[in-house]
Structures are given as C-alpha cells and as structure tokens.
Design an enzyme around this catalytic site. Structure first.
Site, PDB file in Angstrom:
ATOM      1  N   GLU A 167       0.830  -1.264  -0.132  1.00 37.46           N
ATOM      2  CA  GLU A 167      -0.139   0.003   0.040  1.00 37.46           C
ATOM      3  C   GLU A 167       0.811   1.374   0.062  1.00 37.46           C
ATOM      4  O   GLU A 167       1.782   1.466   0.704  1.00 37.46           O
ATOM      5  CB  GLU A 167      -0.972  -0.275   1.256  1.00 37.46           C
ATOM      6  CG  GLU A 167      -1.942   1.054   1.481  1.00 37.46           C
ATOM      7  CD  GLU A 167      -2.557   1.126  -0.130  1.00 37.46           C
ATOM      8  OE1 GLU A 167      -3.236   0.244  -0.098  1.00 37.46           O
ATOM      9  OE2 GLU A 167      -2.302   2.322  -0.726  1.00 37.46           O
ATOM     10  N   LYS A 203       8.325  -1.614  -2.094  1.00 35.11           N
ATOM     11  CA  LYS A 203       7.584  -0.874  -1.079  1.00 35.11           C
ATOM     12  C   LYS A 203       8.633  -0.200  -0.244  1.00 35.11           C
ATOM     13  O   LYS A 203       8.748   1.014   0.142  1.00 35.11           O
ATOM     14  CB  LYS A 203       6.682  -1.599  -0.290  1.00 35.11           C
ATOM     15  CG  LYS A 203       6.008  -1.201   1.196  1.00 35.11           C
ATOM     16  CD  LYS A 203       4.942   0.153   0.906  1.00 35.11           C
ATOM     17  CE  LYS A 203       4.950   0.787   2.274  1.00 35.11           C
ATOM     18  NZ  LYS A 203       3.534   1.444   2.314  1.00 35.11           N
ATOM     19  N   CYS A 214       5.841   4.767   8.902  1.00 34.82           N
ATOM     20  CA  CYS A 214       6.528   4.033   7.754  1.00 34.82           C
ATOM     21  C   CYS A 214       8.059   4.476   7.615  1.00 34.82           C
ATOM     22  O   CYS A 214       8.994   3.522   7.611  1.00 34.82           O
ATOM     23  CB  CYS A 214       6.124   4.213   6.678  1.00 34.82           C
ATOM     24  SG  CYS A 214       4.287   3.749   6.418  1.00 34.82           S
TER      25      CYS A 214
HETATM   26  C1  UDX Z   1       4.430   7.714   3.715  1.00 30.34           C
HETATM   27  C2  UDX Z   1       4.353   7.564   2.189  1.00 30.34           C
HETATM   28  O1  UDX Z   1       4.558   8.752   1.493  1.00 30.34           O
HETATM   29  C3  UDX Z   1       3.488   6.545   1.893  1.00 30.34           C
HETATM   30  O2  UDX Z   1       3.536   6.223   0.126  1.00 30.34           O
HETATM   31  C4  UDX Z   1       3.400   5.089   2.568  1.00 30.34           C
HETATM   32  O3  UDX Z   1       2.783   4.260   2.058  1.00 30.34           O
HETATM   33  C5  UDX Z   1       3.497   5.400   3.749  1.00 30.34           C
HETATM   34  O4  UDX Z   1       4.689   6.457   4.302  1.00 30.34           O
HETATM   35  P1  UDX Z   1       3.085   8.954   5.375  1.00 30.34           P
HETATM   36  O5  UDX Z   1       4.073   8.534   6.529  1.00 30.34           O
HETATM   37  O6  UDX Z   1       1.575   9.081   5.584  1.00 30.34           O
HETATM   38  O7  UDX Z   1       3.209   8.215   3.845  1.00 30.34           O
HETATM   39  O8  UDX Z   1       3.533  10.655   5.191  1.00 30.34           O
HETATM   40  P2  UDX Z   1       4.105  11.480   4.034  1.00 30.34           P
HETATM   41  O9  UDX Z   1       3.281  12.479   3.624  1.00 30.34           O
HETATM   42  O10 UDX Z   1       5.224  10.689   3.212  1.00 30.34           O
HETATM   43  O11 UDX Z   1       5.070  12.209   5.369  1.00 30.34           O
HETATM   44  C6  UDX Z   1       6.084  11.564   5.932  1.00 30.34           C
HETATM   45  C7  UDX Z   1       6.801  12.500   6.735  1.00 30.34           C
HETATM   46  O12 UDX Z   1       7.689  13.200   6.072  1.00 30.34           O
HETATM   47  C8  UDX Z   1       6.046  13.678   7.439  1.00 30.34           C
HETATM   48  O13 UDX Z   1       6.462  13.884   8.772  1.00 30.34           O
HETATM   49  C9  UDX Z   1       6.081  14.900   6.761  1.00 30.34           C
HETATM   50  O14 UDX Z   1       5.737  15.862   7.386  1.00 30.34           O
HETATM   51  C10 UDX Z   1       7.507  14.686   6.149  1.00 30.34           C
HETATM   52  N1  UDX Z   1       7.760  15.551   5.151  1.00 30.34           N
HETATM   53  C11 UDX Z   1       7.319  15.000   3.960  1.00 30.34           C
HETATM   54  C12 UDX Z   1       8.642  16.432   5.165  1.00 30.34           C
HETATM   55  O15 UDX Z   1       8.940  16.886   6.098  1.00 30.34           O
HETATM   56  N2  UDX Z   1       8.892  17.277   3.748  1.00 30.34           N
HETATM   57  C13 UDX Z   1       8.490  16.818   2.623  1.00 30.34           C
HETATM   58  O16 UDX Z   1       8.754  17.623   1.719  1.00 30.34           O
HETATM   59  C14 UDX Z   1       7.511  15.694   2.705  1.00 30.34           C
END
Ligand code: UDX
Length: 452
Positions: free
Chosen positions: A141, A196, A252
C-alpha cells in the site's frame, strides 16, 4: 478495504480484528482513525457490503481472497532489535488462515514486509492440514496519511507481485473497477516486497537531503525554500518532497529504512546498510538541531520558561503521532526544564501524555520518577493555539496545520513575554510579517529575523 467495498458494491468485504473495542469503534459513529473523507466511505458501505467483525475464523472460511493487513512494528527486543520488523502478527495470521481454510484461497500481503516474507507465509500455509491450497500475492500500500482517500481513489500505481498469473489477474480485476489497467503493475513477489521499502527509503532520503541542506542554509544566508524551488524545477529532480522540516515522522519511513538496513546487513551488504542508515541519522540530527536552536536562542536556558507547542501530529490532517518530531523536541525541552503548553487540533491529551511517557522509557521499559513528574507538572494541553501561547516565552510550530496560518498573530504577540520567540519548524508562517508584529523568528534553513 473500505475503498474496495465502496467501489465494488457487489463484493462482500469483511474486516476482522481480534480487538473487540477496535471493531466496536469501526461500527460506531466515531472511527478509530481520523482521515479526511474516510467516514463518508465507511458509512456508505457499512451495512451494505462492508462488515466489521471479530469472528476471524468465519471470515476466513467465507472468503476467496484474504488480505493480511496487520502491524509490522520494529522489534524492540531480541535479534535485530531496533531495526528488524516484528513479524509475529503476520505469522499468526498465516497460521490462522492455514487452520481455518478449505478449498483454494488467495492470500494477499498488504502489510509492509521485509523481502522474502512471502516465502515464510507460503511455507506456513502449505502446512495446512485441511488440504486447502493457496496462492500468495504481495500488494503493498502506497497511500499517505491525511490524503489516504484520494490516494486510494487515484493512485499513481497499484503493485501486485506474485507467481500465479491467474491469482494476479483476479486481484487486478478488483482494482480495475476504478483504476486504469495501465496503472496496475505486476512483478514477481520479491520485487513487489522490495519496491515498497525502496519507495519509502527514496522519499525519506529526499526529506533528509533537503534537511541536511537546511543546516547549511542557516549558516550561509541561503534560504532552503528558495533552493528547493530552484532545484525542483529541474524535471529530473521534480518539486515534490523537498519541503525542509523539523524532521520526518510517521509509522513508515524510519521503520522501513531500518528494516532495509537490517536486510542489507543480513545479506552482508554493510556499505549499502550504512548508506541508508544515514537517512535516519540525518533525521535524528534535524530534530535535535531544532531543540538545541531553541535553547541556545533563548539565552541558553528554557528552564521554567513556557513554550507553546503548536502541533503534535507527525503531519497535518491526521491524528497519528507515531514517530512525530514533536515528541522528540518536547522530550528535549522537558529535559531542559521548560514548561510546555501543547495544542494539536486532532490529537487527544491522552495520546500526548502517553507518547511523552513512552519516549522517556529506559532500556528496561521503565519511566523514572523524575520523568513522570516532568510529564505531570510541566505539560499542559491547551484547547486552542491562542490558549497555548498565552503567557508563553516562545512558540514552536511543529505540524503544518492550515489553521496555524489563519491565526491572528498580533493577538498572540500581545499576550506573550518579550522577546517573543517563534520557531517555525515547518516554514509555514510569513517571517517578515511576524517580524513586523514584533516576533523574533527562526525558521528552518533560513536566517533568523529580528523584530522590526
Ligand atoms: C509515507 C509514504 O508517503 C507513503 O507512500 C507510504 O505508503 C507510507 O509512508 P506518510 O508517512 O503517511 O506516507 O506521510 P508522508 O506524506 O510521506 O510524510 C512523512 C513525513 O515526512 C511527515 O512527517 C512529513 O511532514 C515529512 N515530510 C514530507 C517533510 O518533512 N517534507 C516533505 O517534503 C515531505
């Protein structure tokens, strides 16, 4: 699963869990997770073709296809502690499926798993004494929290890995109800499992890369958001995932990279392991750097000073706090004797206190009396951002919630001590406008702004 039920009203979907209270929540008006748009989907399909139940065996018997979607947390003890995934729950699911099944079933790995887990799942299923036969597919996923519903409705791709083209076809047909066929990629089992982990490692690497540059920006006078914009317009680099921050969190990124590191070590690829491990170490450095900056800026002491913490979730639009940078920054500030007033629009006081208690656990999982006292006496949870900042010496913006951009900062400033410090861990507020009001502003990867 709710999305499958919504998009395929003729396919009965049963979600089972051993935890009765969790299933009760899924059957109630208050779902156990907050996710924009999810409630509507669940309410539409529940009672039609979507059922939540604790009768695991019955659901296994009645299904042709079974998705294993259990947690695979990082192991906390034993071999590979702190890095390897704990596969206890996956194995238990496989054993239960093996025991209860009859005829032929397709078992789909939905949980994020280390490469070659399907091998173990297959062996357990093969041991089934009922004579049942199985195909095992990997269908990781890729949704992100906060945008889960739109990610599921229009994913960049759906990945299905497996050995049996017939089983792959059956699962592909489910997704084809709402996803164009060319977006459904099929691979062998191991490529799917590894993809993944690799996708998350690459995404986290981008955040750590831009965060490493933010440290350089702060000492050179460059602005990290300008650098990100400049490099992001190169179509080979692209603009996404280049937002410097106080550090990535979530269930994740860290878990999957550590898992990747463990895998590499297992196969003797130590240089590869060290390469990926650095992404997590850089993230730890970024969180620590933020805490240190707060303390140094506030005349080298935050003891008995009130600091408003705006945001506790690991990102906006979720109530999930797992690995949130806010937890670690709060821990450091509490250690320094600060009084924290925390506000998050979606995270409950109970969750905040539980997370802080957890972060202070020592190796034997005990929390010292001193740390318990700190959490009891030095933490207040506010019901809005204004209340959190009332009488504060500083504000730390930890989560990029939209509502923080709408706040009347003049009003906030009036009720703060001077100098009024603002540490923007997400670079979401207008530093010039804040300086005009009278704040001393410190963002990520940019020069600080003195009050004008
Ligand atoms: C992530 C992956 O994006 C997703 O594809 C996978 O299935 C699960 O893990 P998620 O953890 O829900 O998803 O959030 P994501 O939007 O990826 O952000 C992860 C972290 O990185 C957050 O703390 C976010 O604030 C941080 N982040 C993200 C940054 O600091 N800068 C960015 O440019 C993007």
């Amino acid at each position: 699963m709710a999305m499958i039920a919504k998009q395929c009203p003729d396919i009965p979907v049963t979600v089972v869990d051993l935890n009765q209270s969790r299933i009760d929540q899924w059957n109630s008006d208050v779902l156990p997770v907050y996710e924009p748009g999810l409630k509507e989907i669940v309410e539409e399909a529940r009672g039609r073709n979507l059922t939540f139940s604790t009768d695991v065996d019955e659901a296994i018997r009645g299904s042709n296809m079974i998705f294993i979607s259990v947690n695979t947390p990082t192991k906390t003890h034993g071999m590979g502690a702190g890095r390897a995934a704990n596969l206890e729950f996956v194995e238990k699911c496989a054993r239960r499926i093996a025991e209860c099944s009859q005829g032929h079933k397709i078992v789909v790995e939905k949980s994020t798993l280390p490469v070659r887990t399907a091998e173990a799942v297959k062996r357990i299923l093969k041991s089934s004494s009922s004579g049942a036969t199985f195909d095992v597919l990997s269908n990781p996923e890729f949704l992100a929290e906060g945008t889960a519903v739109s990610d599921l409705l229009a994913p960049d791709r759906v990945l299905i890995g497996g050995e049996s083209s017939e089983a792959i076809e059956q699962l592909a047909k489910v997704y084809e109800r709402w996803i164009p066929r060319q977006k459904i990629l099929t691979t062998n089992l191991w490529s799917s499992e590894l993809s993944k982990l690799t996708a998350n490692a690459f995404l986290a690497q981008r955040v750590s890369s831009i965060n490493s540059i933010s440290a350089l920006c702060e000492v050179t006078g460059a602005d990290v958001d300008e650098v990100a914009r400049a490099i992001g317009t190169d179509s080979r680099i692209g603009p996404k995932f280049l937002k410097a921050s106080v550090g990535f969190g979530g269930s994740c990124f860290q878990k999957d990279i550590l898992n990747l590191v463990y895998l590499c070590e297992h196969f003797g690829l130590d240089d590869v392991a060290r390469y990926w491990e650095q992404v997590v170490l850089m993230n730890d450095y970024q969180k620590k750097r933020f805490s240190i900056r707060i303390v140094r800026t506030m005349f080298h002491t935050v003891s008995d000073k009130q600091i408003a913490i705006w945001g506790f979730a690991f990102k906006k639009d979720t109530n999930d706090t797992r690995e949130s940078a806010s937890i670690y920054v709060c821990r450091d500030l509490l250690e320094e004797g600060a009084r924290l007033v925390i506000y998050d629009p979606r995270v409950s006081e109970k969750q905040i206190r539980a997370d802080l208690l957890h972060v202070f656990k020592d190796n034997s999982l005990e929390v010292s009396a001193r740390h318990r006292r700190l959490i009891e006496n030095n933490i207040t949870v506010a019901s809005d951002a204004y209340q959190a900042a009332h009488n504060a010496h500083a504000i730390a913006v930890m989560t990029e919630w939209e509502e923080f951009k709408q706040i009347d900062m003049k009003r906030v400033h009036l009720n703060m001590h001077r100098p009024a410090f603002l540490f923007d861990g997400r670079n979401i507020l207008d530093a010039n406008a804040l300086a005009q009001i009278g704040f001393e502003v410190h963002g990520i990867g940019r020069s600080s702004k003195a009050p004008m």
